[in-house]
Design an enzyme around this catalytic site. Structure first.
Site, PDB file in Angstrom:
ATOM      1  N   CYS A 224       0.803  -1.222   0.000  1.00  0.00           N
ATOM      2  CA  CYS A 224       0.000   0.000   0.000  1.00  0.00           C
ATOM      3  C   CYS A 224       0.837   1.274   0.000  1.00  0.00           C
ATOM      4  CB  CYS A 224      -0.928  -0.001   1.217  1.00  0.00           C
ATOM      5  SG  CYS A 224      -2.091  -1.391   1.240  1.00  0.00           S
ATOM      6  N   HIS A 303      12.479   1.199   5.433  1.00  0.00           N
ATOM      7  CA  HIS A 303      12.257  -0.223   5.130  1.00  0.00           C
ATOM      8  C   HIS A 303      12.752  -1.068   6.304  1.00  0.00           C
ATOM      9  CE1 HIS A 303      11.626  -3.828   2.871  1.00  0.00           C
ATOM     10  NE2 HIS A 303      11.489  -3.193   1.726  1.00  0.00           N
ATOM     11  N   HIS A 387      -2.170  19.795   7.187  1.00  0.00           N
ATOM     12  CA  HIS A 387      -3.038  18.681   6.792  1.00  0.00           C
ATOM     13  C   HIS A 387      -2.265  17.361   6.866  1.00  0.00           C
ATOM     14  CE1 HIS A 387      -5.762  21.778   5.302  1.00  0.00           C
ATOM     15  NE2 HIS A 387      -4.764  22.277   4.590  1.00  0.00           N
ATOM     16  N   HIS A 391      -2.619   6.865   5.465  1.00  0.00           N
ATOM     17  CA  HIS A 391      -3.141   5.747   4.665  1.00  0.00           C
ATOM     18  C   HIS A 391      -4.357   5.125   5.339  1.00  0.00           C
ATOM     19  CE1 HIS A 391      -3.604   2.034   2.583  1.00  0.00           C
ATOM     20  NE2 HIS A 391      -3.075   1.311   3.544  1.00  0.00           N
ATOM     21  N   HIS A 420     -14.429   5.358   5.123  1.00  0.00           N
ATOM     22  CA  HIS A 420     -15.874   5.141   5.183  1.00  0.00           C
ATOM     23  C   HIS A 420     -16.500   5.106   3.791  1.00  0.00           C
ATOM     24  CE1 HIS A 420     -20.126   6.391   5.649  1.00  0.00           C
ATOM     25  NE2 HIS A 420     -20.078   5.665   6.757  1.00  0.00           N
ATOM     26  N   ASN A 424     -10.458   0.652   1.904  1.00  0.00           N
ATOM     27  CA  ASN A 424      -9.000   0.661   1.733  1.00  0.00           C
ATOM     28  C   ASN A 424      -8.699   0.471   0.250  1.00  0.00           C
ATOM     29  OD1 ASN A 424      -6.267   0.231   1.624  1.00  0.00           O
ATOM     30  ND2 ASN A 424      -6.217  -1.310   3.254  1.00  0.00           N
TER      31      ASN A 424
END
Length: 496
Positions: A224, A303, A387, A391, A420, A424
Site C-alpha cells: 500500500c 524499510h 493537513h 493511509h 468510510h 482501503n
C-alpha cells in the site's frame, strides 16, 4: 454540595508560555539580526555623509583584486544554481470513482459470505465482526467479478478491472490538465498484486499510443505504500531529465486477489480492500509552477525488511487447502509503529521548527545523562503541517497514528471519511484523502501536507507537499455527489 469549578489558570498560563517559547526560538535569527541592523544604521547616521565619503576615498582598490573577486562570486553562484535540485510540481491528479453498479452494502457482502462459506459459519461470523468494526460505509465498491456466486477471478476480468480503473483516471486527468499522450516523458504504474504480461505500463502505452522513447516502469509487490515509492522514483527521474512530464498511476486490482478460503487472518483483506485508483501528473517545467497545485518538498522512505517479523507481517501465501491469500499478522500494528518511529526520526529534522527540535534534543540528552525513565518527547507535528493524509488501511491504523502523533479529530477526518466512503483502496487512498480536503475548501496557499503510507515488506513512506495556490472547491471528482453529507459520525460498532 456545590460543584467545584476547576481552575484552568495554570493550563492557560502554560499554553502562553509554550506559544512564547515557540515564537522566540523559531524567530531567533530575527531577534538577533534586527538589533544589529538598527545599531549599524544608527552608527552610520551618527558618522555623517562627509566622514563616510572620506572613508570611501581612503580605500585603495586593485583592479585585479576586483576582477578576481567578481569571478569568484559568479563561479560560486553558478555552481550553486547548477547543483540546486529541480523543483518538482504536482500539476493535478484524478481519482477513480467506481459506478454504483459495483456498490457493496453490508447486507450484500454478508449474504455472499454466507453463501460462499456456507460450510464454515465461524468464518462468516468473523467477517461480520470485522465489518462491524471496520469503519467502512455502505457505498464502498468491489469489481463485478466478485459480485458473482462464487466469484469469477479470471484473467480477462482482472484486465477488465485494470483497464476500467486506469483508463478512466487517465482520461479524467487529461481533460483537467490538457495533457496530450505525446507530452508524457515518464510513465510509472504501481499495482502490488496483479502483475500480468505484458505489464500494466505497456497496457497504458498501447492504449494511448505513447512515444517509443518513453521511460516506463511497472512496480509490483510493494504494498500500500507503493504510491509514494512511485512519487520518489518520478522525482529522481525528473531530476536528470529536464523539461519533462511524469505520469504516475497508483492502483490495486481486486479481482484476482479475492480470497475464497476460510483462514481468518487471510479473510481480513476481503473485508477492507475495495476498488480504487489515481493518476498523478508531475512536472519539472518552470512554467508549470503557476498552474500546479503542489510542490514536492520531501520524500522519506523507511524499510524494516531486515527483520523477519516485519518481512512476514503482510505475506501472500497458500492456506491449508491451497487457496492463495494475504496473511495479516497480529504483530502488524506493533511493526507499523516501529516503522513510523524510524520514519519520523528521519523526517523530523527536515520539517519541524527549531522549537520542537530543541525540545526533542534536550529531552534526549536528559534521558541519556540524567534519567533513562524520562518520558520521550513526542514532537508536535501540527507545528509543521496543516493537513495529514494517513493511509486509510483500516480503523486501527488511523487510531494508532492519531494517538501517537497527538492529532485532533479534524486532522484525521480525511482519512476516516475516505475509509468510510471508499474503503482501503491501497496505494491510491492518499489521493482520495487529498481530494477530500480540497472538496471541503480547506487547502490554502502555503499549506503543508504530510502523506504517510504503510506497505508490505515492511515499509513506512512519507511525502511532504506544499500548496502552490489556494485551491477552489472542485465541481467534479470522487466526492462530488457526497461531500456535503461529510463528515459523518462513525460508531465504534455498526450492528449488522
Amino acid at each position: 454540595m456545590p460543584q467545584v469549578v476547576p481552575n484552568f489558570s495554570n493550563s492557560v498560563k502554560l499554553k502562553y508560555v509554550k506559544l512564547g517559547y515557540q515564537y522566540i526560538v523559531n524567530h531567533i535569527l530575527t531577534f538577533l539580526l534586527v538589533p544589529t541592523i538598527i545599531g549599524v544604521t544608527i552608527e552610520i547616521l551618527r558618522i555623517g555623509p562627509e566622514d563616510l565619503l572620506n572613508i570611501w576615498n581612503s580605500l585603495h582598490f586593485n583592479v585585479l583584486q576586483i576582477l578576481s573577486s567578481s569571478f569568484l562570486i559568479i563561479s560560486i553562484a553558478t555552481v550553486y544554481f547548477m547543483s540546486k535540485p529541480r523543483s518538482i510540481y504536482l500539476v493535478d491528479y484524478s481519482c477513480y470513482k467506481p459506478p454504483v453498479t459495483c456498490r457493496v452494502p453490508f447486507s450484500t457482502f454478508m449474504e455472499h459470505s454466507r453463501l460462499i462459506l456456507k460450510d464454515n459459519p465461524k468464518s462468516v461470523e468473523f467477517q461480520m465482526r470485522i465489518l462491524e468494526r471496520s469503519g467502512l460505509g455502505e457505498e464502498t465498491c468491489l469489481p463485478q467479478s466478485t459480485h458473482y456466486i462464487p466469484p469469477t477471478p479470471t484473467m480477462d476480468a482482472a484486465r477488465g478491472e485494470a483497464e476500467e480503473v486506469i483508463f478512466t483516471s487517465i482520461d479524467d486527468l487529461m481533460n483537467k490538465t490538457g495533457l496530450k499522450p505525446k507530452d508524457i516523458d515518464i510513465l510509472i504504474v504501481n499495482c502490488s498484486l496483479f502483475s500480468p504480461t505484458p505489464s500494466l505500463s505497456a497496457m497504458v502505452i498501447n492504449k494511448y499510443k505513447l512515444r517509443s522513447n518513453i521511460k516506463s516502469y511497472n512496480l509490483s509487490g510493494m504494498g500500500c505504500s507503493a504510491g509514494l515509492i512511485s512519487i520518489d522514483l518520478a522525482r529522481d527521474l525528473l531530476q536528470v531529465h529536464p523539461n519533462s512530464y511524469a505520469l504516475v498511476i497508483s492502483t490495486e486490482i481486486i479481482t484476482p486477489n479475492y480470497y475464497k478460503g476460510s483462514e481468518r487472518a487471510m479473510l481480513l483483506p476481503n473485508c477492507l480492500f475495495r476498488m480504487g485508483g489515481a493518476a498523478i501528473l508531475l512536472s519539472n517545467k518552470k512554467r508549470d509552477q503557476y498552474r500546479a497545485k503542489y510542490r514536492l518538498m520531501h520524500v522519506v522512505r523507511t524499510h524494516k525488511g531486515a527483520d523477519d517479523k516485519a518481512f512476514k507481517c503482510v505475506f501472500e501465501q497458500e492456506d491449508s487447502q491451497g487457496k492463495v491469500g494475504i496473511n495479516l499478522s497480529k504483530d502488524l500494528m506493533v511493526i507499523a509503529g516501529e516503522a513510523l518511529k524510524s520514519n519520523i526520526t528521519t523526517i523530523g529534522p527536515l520539517v519541524l521548527p527549531a522549537s520542537e527540535q530543541l525540545l526533542f534534543l534536550l529531552t534526549l540528552i536528559g534521558r541519556k545523562i540524567f534519567n533513562p525513565k524520562w518520558k520521550p518527547y513526542i514532537p508536535d507535528f501540527k507545528q509543521a503541517f496543516e493537513h495529514f493524509c494517513i493511509h486509510a488501511g483500516g480503523r486501527a491504523v488511523i487510531d494508532e497514528l492519531q494517538k501517537n502523533l497527538q492529532l485532533s479529530g479534524e486532522h484525521v477526518e480525511a482519512s476516516r471519511m475516505t475509509l468510510h466512503r471508499f474503503g482501503n483502496t491501497s496505494s491510491s487512498s492518499l489521493w482520495y484523502e487529498m481530494s477530500y480536503i480540497e472538496a471541503k475548501g480547506r487547502m490554502k496557499r502555503g499549506d503543508r501536507v504530510w502523506q504517510i503510507a504503510f506497505g508490505s515488506g515492511f515499509k513506512c513512506n512519507s511525502a511532504v507537499w506544499k500548496c502552490n495556490r489556494t485551491i477552489k472547491t472542485p465541481n467534479h471528482g470522487p466526492w462530488q455527489d457526497c461531500i456535503d453529507k461529510y463528515p459523518v459520525h462513525i460508531p465504534e460498532i455498526v450492528k449488522l
